[in-house]
Design a protein around this motif. Structure first.
Motif, PDB file in Angstrom:
ATOM      1  N   VAL A  36      27.248  27.240  33.128  1.00  0.00           N
ATOM      2  CA  VAL A  36      28.485  27.732  32.524  1.00  0.00           C
ATOM      3  C   VAL A  36      29.640  26.817  32.902  1.00  0.00           C
ATOM      4  N   ILE A  37      30.458  26.493  31.916  1.00  0.00           N
ATOM      5  CA  ILE A  37      31.694  25.750  32.142  1.00  0.00           C
ATOM      6  C   ILE A  37      32.837  26.712  31.873  1.00  0.00           C
ATOM      7  N   ASP A  38      33.530  27.120  32.935  1.00  0.00           N
ATOM      8  CA  ASP A  38      34.502  28.209  32.875  1.00  0.00           C
ATOM      9  C   ASP A  38      35.911  27.669  33.104  1.00  0.00           C
ATOM     10  N   GLY A  39      36.739  27.744  32.046  1.00  0.00           N
ATOM     11  CA  GLY A  39      38.123  27.297  32.172  1.00  0.00           C
ATOM     12  C   GLY A  39      39.000  28.216  32.985  1.00  0.00           C
ATOM     13  N   GLN A  40      38.559  29.451  33.196  1.00  0.00           N
ATOM     14  CA  GLN A  40      39.273  30.455  34.008  1.00  0.00           C
ATOM     15  C   GLN A  40      40.685  30.748  33.519  1.00  0.00           C
ATOM     16  N   ALA A  41      40.978  30.462  32.263  1.00  0.00           N
ATOM     17  CA  ALA A  41      42.288  30.833  31.729  1.00  0.00           C
ATOM     18  C   ALA A  41      42.338  32.333  31.486  1.00  0.00           C
ATOM     19  N   VAL A  47      24.808  24.238  27.220  1.00  0.00           N
ATOM     20  CA  VAL A  47      25.743  24.894  28.130  1.00  0.00           C
ATOM     21  C   VAL A  47      26.476  26.042  27.443  1.00  0.00           C
ATOM     22  N   THR A  48      27.034  26.911  28.270  1.00  0.00           N
ATOM     23  CA  THR A  48      27.970  27.943  27.812  1.00  0.00           C
ATOM     24  C   THR A  48      29.366  27.553  28.275  1.00  0.00           C
ATOM     25  N   VAL A  49      30.325  27.601  27.364  1.00  0.00           N
ATOM     26  CA  VAL A  49      31.713  27.309  27.725  1.00  0.00           C
ATOM     27  C   VAL A  49      32.558  28.544  27.435  1.00  0.00           C
ATOM     28  N   LYS A  50      33.582  28.748  28.259  1.00  0.00           N
ATOM     29  CA  LYS A  50      34.370  29.965  28.111  1.00  0.00           C
ATOM     30  C   LYS A  50      35.781  29.781  28.649  1.00  0.00           C
ATOM     31  N   ASP A  51      36.692  30.529  28.065  1.00  0.00           N
ATOM     32  CA  ASP A  51      38.055  30.740  28.565  1.00  0.00           C
ATOM     33  C   ASP A  51      38.807  29.440  28.835  1.00  0.00           C
ATOM     34  N   PRO A  73      42.096  26.915  28.250  1.00  0.00           N
ATOM     35  CA  PRO A  73      43.518  27.134  27.983  1.00  0.00           C
ATOM     36  C   PRO A  73      43.815  27.193  26.482  1.00  0.00           C
ATOM     37  N   MET A  74      43.135  26.343  25.675  1.00  0.00           N
ATOM     38  CA  MET A  74      43.235  26.446  24.213  1.00  0.00           C
ATOM     39  C   MET A  74      41.900  26.000  23.634  1.00  0.00           C
ATOM     40  N   TRP A  75      41.840  24.934  22.803  1.00  0.00           N
ATOM     41  CA  TRP A  75      40.576  24.554  22.177  1.00  0.00           C
ATOM     42  C   TRP A  75      39.512  24.284  23.242  1.00  0.00           C
ATOM     43  N   ASN A  76      38.290  24.775  22.982  1.00  0.00           N
ATOM     44  CA  ASN A  76      37.219  24.655  23.974  1.00  0.00           C
ATOM     45  C   ASN A  76      36.570  23.277  23.982  1.00  0.00           C
ATOM     46  N   ILE A  77      36.039  22.835  22.846  1.00  0.00           N
ATOM     47  CA  ILE A  77      35.343  21.545  22.770  1.00  0.00           C
ATOM     48  C   ILE A  77      36.026  20.716  21.692  1.00  0.00           C
ATOM     49  N   HIS A  78      36.509  19.540  22.055  1.00  0.00           N
ATOM     50  CA  HIS A  78      37.372  18.771  21.152  1.00  0.00           C
ATOM     51  C   HIS A  78      36.999  17.287  21.206  1.00  0.00           C
ATOM     52  N   PRO A  79      36.009  16.849  20.433  1.00  0.00           N
ATOM     53  CA  PRO A  79      35.768  15.413  20.305  1.00  0.00           C
ATOM     54  C   PRO A  79      36.826  14.800  19.381  1.00  0.00           C
ATOM     55  N   GLN A 114      38.057  11.135  17.495  1.00  0.00           N
ATOM     56  CA  GLN A 114      37.747   9.753  17.115  1.00  0.00           C
ATOM     57  C   GLN A 114      36.433   9.281  17.741  1.00  0.00           C
ATOM     58  N   CYS A 115      35.465  10.169  17.754  1.00  0.00           N
ATOM     59  CA  CYS A 115      34.141   9.843  18.280  1.00  0.00           C
ATOM     60  C   CYS A 115      33.177   9.541  17.130  1.00  0.00           C
ATOM     61  N   THR A 116      32.126   8.803  17.444  1.00  0.00           N
ATOM     62  CA  THR A 116      31.082   8.471  16.479  1.00  0.00           C
ATOM     63  C   THR A 116      29.729   8.810  17.084  1.00  0.00           C
ATOM     64  N   ASN A 117      28.861   9.400  16.261  1.00  0.00           N
ATOM     65  CA  ASN A 117      27.518   9.792  16.687  1.00  0.00           C
ATOM     66  C   ASN A 117      27.591  10.894  17.747  1.00  0.00           C
ATOM     67  N   VAL A 118      27.868  12.098  17.267  1.00  0.00           N
ATOM     68  CA  VAL A 118      28.081  13.255  18.138  1.00  0.00           C
ATOM     69  C   VAL A 118      27.039  14.323  17.821  1.00  0.00           C
ATOM     70  N   THR A 119      26.353  14.828  18.843  1.00  0.00           N
ATOM     71  CA  THR A 119      25.428  15.950  18.703  1.00  0.00           C
ATOM     72  C   THR A 119      25.890  17.090  19.600  1.00  0.00           C
ATOM     73  N   VAL A 120      26.105  18.258  18.999  1.00  0.00           N
ATOM     74  CA  VAL A 120      26.411  19.475  19.763  1.00  0.00           C
ATOM     75  C   VAL A 120      25.318  20.474  19.402  1.00  0.00           C
ATOM     76  N   ARG A 121      24.477  20.817  20.368  1.00  0.00           N
ATOM     77  CA  ARG A 121      23.247  21.548  20.079  1.00  0.00           C
ATOM     78  C   ARG A 121      23.064  22.706  21.056  1.00  0.00           C
ATOM     79  N   GLU A 122      22.781  23.885  20.509  1.00  0.00           N
ATOM     80  CA  GLU A 122      22.420  25.069  21.313  1.00  0.00           C
ATOM     81  C   GLU A 122      23.462  25.367  22.386  1.00  0.00           C
ATOM     82  N   VAL A 123      24.712  25.208  22.002  1.00  0.00           N
ATOM     83  CA  VAL A 123      25.840  25.515  22.880  1.00  0.00           C
ATOM     84  C   VAL A 123      26.374  26.896  22.535  1.00  0.00           C
ATOM     85  N   THR A 124      26.782  27.652  23.546  1.00  0.00           N
ATOM     86  CA  THR A 124      27.434  28.939  23.351  1.00  0.00           C
ATOM     87  C   THR A 124      28.896  28.827  23.764  1.00  0.00           C
TER      88      THR A 124
END
Length: 484
Positions: free
Chosen positions: A184-189, A251-255, A257-263, A265-275
């Protein structure tokens, strides 16, 4: 390389019958009734040809997928506990993470391992060829002290570049970076940490948002747009900036401060089985690929306080300066629960968004406002076109099932009209919502082409809103048991 559309296909699409007659008929539909139409995938009484064949554009999906390859890493492991990290939830581990990443990078790459436990830390900056891996039972809990995200870094806030607090997990100009595992990746906001900056009473982000917008409009260099200490622009939880070969998996990401996952100007991005489990915070978007090319989002689950997936491309003057589009974005077999929109494009569209494909997604919640959402306004400019959805199941939505709005933030006039059109939806089945469609163009700049095929809207309580739309086509579409 961003691919271009065959011109003849786009011309055929936009040459569809003018939307005025269709819009009049659709907007005047009666209220709910028992659905009695065919399944979303079924054919009409006049045969399958009545609804048209699947667009040839879907052949692009296989081509795009062949280009998207997750990075691979050397078989070297660097546990953060070997650099002094203690998983007791109270010991600050910022230096341990920094040392582990540095050691991994110096060795030529590998895995920075986070064992079971709760690790309190400030910002984590990734390097080339580094995979941050969270074992089962591992939680990275981020400090609530803004000072732990200094010095400021080059980042993007709502589509505008600046120097600000570091995103909690950050990389810039890196190749081969990953965040993986089952932890878990917890922002604790919460309401008294970070989220309170979004309100009107001080501390408030509003004065800083206005200042940043003014600096961008005036062309002030990014290096001189310095925020951070004494300011209140919230950082993202995960931001990977100008990176190539990116993987976020498991992974699980939560809470945040604002946007959770923000790529960005990236190239070749895979986001898989994330909660993403962040339904309570303001602007808690799930995943916002911005100005990215070749992105695969698959088998993820979103429960958010704002849009679940929001594809973006910079905003206003700064978006025109950077001029970087999002293109070739694939959303496959995802689940969307709470959120302002399931799959969304915008509102930051200035660099342009093209070739978006979403399929086999399930969306449903009493707090999911819209399933398919495109939002922009005449200050943004840019374009949104060649957008394809199929086989989408919507249990319930709190507003329109499909919304395309060119008056976002109640702005319907301005100097930069966006070019929005060539939107194809088929095989959508919606259970219950106030309305099927909310399509709002600009009188001087209509939405140019929305086609809906083989779709069923079962219990729609209100009439649709359709204004300033050309080329609105409904083929084998059933609403409240009636074919329209």
């Amino acid at each position: 390389m961003i691919e271009s559309s065959p011109g003849h296909s786009r011309r055929r699409f936009l040459a569809a019958a003018a939307g005025g007659l269709l819009a009049t008929g659709v907007a005047g539909r009666a209220g709910p009734a028992a659905a009695s139409g065919p399944s979303a995938a079924g054919s009409s009484a006049s045969g399958p040809s009545a609804s048209g064949a699947e667009p040839a554009a879907w052949a692009r999906v296989a081509v795009i997928k062949r280009r998207i390859r997750p990075p691979r890493f050397p078989r070297r492991t660097f546990p953060v506990t070997g650099h002094g990290a203690v998983g007791d939830g109270t010991t600050m581990c910022t230096d341990a993470f920094r040392q582990a990443v540095a050691a991994c990078a110096a060795a030529g790459g590998g895995r920075v391992l986070v064992p079971a436990g709760t690790y309190l830390t400030g910002a984590i900056h990734l390097a080339d060829n580094v995979e941050l891996h969270l074992e089962a039972g591992a939680t990275i809990a981020f400090s609530r002290d803004p000072a732990d995200y200094l010095p400021v870094v080059h980042t993007r806030y709502e589509g505008v570049e600046l120097m600000n607090y570091s995103p909690f997990i950050y990389a810039i100009d890196r190749t081969n970076v990953a965040i993986t595992g089952s932890g878990v990746i917890d922002g604790q906001a919460d309401a008294t940490h970070w989220w309170d900056w979004s309100g009107d009473p001080p501390p408030s982000e509003r004065p800083d948002k206005d200042l940043l917008a003014r600096l961008a409009e005036e062309g002030v260099p990014v290096a001189e747009r310095v925020f951070g200490t004494g300011h209140h622009l919230r950082p993202n939880l995960i931001q990977l900036y100008r990176c190539r070969n990116v993987l976020i998996e498991g992974v699980t990401v939560k809470d945040s401060p604002m946007w959770n996952i923000h790529p960005v100007q990236c190239t070749n991005v895979t986001v898989r089985e994330v909660t993403v489990d962040s339904p309570h915070g303001p602007n808690n978007d799930g995943l916002d690929p911005e100005s990215c090319v070749d992105v695969l989002i698959e088998r993820c689950e979103f429960n958010t306080g704002d849009d679940c997936v929001a594809i973006k491309a910079g905003k206003n003057a700064d978006g025109r300066r950077v001029n970087a589009p999002s293109a070739n974005v694939l959303v496959d077999s995802c689940v969307m629960r709470d959120g302002n929109g399931g799959v969304t494009i915008g509102s930051e569209t200035t660099g342009g968004v093209r070739w978006v494909f979403a399929w086999n997604c399930t969306m449903s919640s009493a707090r999911l406002e819209r399933a398919v959402r495109i939002k922009t306004n005449p200050e943004r400019g840019g374009y949104v076109r060649d957008v394809y959805f199929k086989d989408i199941t919507v249990g319930q939505a709190a507003d329109a099932v499909v919304e395309v709005a060119l008056n976002y933030e109640n702005k319907s006039t301005g100097p930069y009209y966006p070019d929005v059109g060539a939107i194809d939806i088929r095989g959508l089945r919606a259970g219950r919502a106030p309305r099927a469609f909310n399509l709002i163009g600009n009188p001087a700049n209509p939405i140019k082409g929305v086609r809906v095929t083989n779709s069923v809207f079962e219990e729609m309580a209100e009439a649709d809103v359709v204004s300033d739309v050309t080329g609105f086509e409904l083929r084998n579409v059933w609403v409240n048991g009636h074919r329209v």
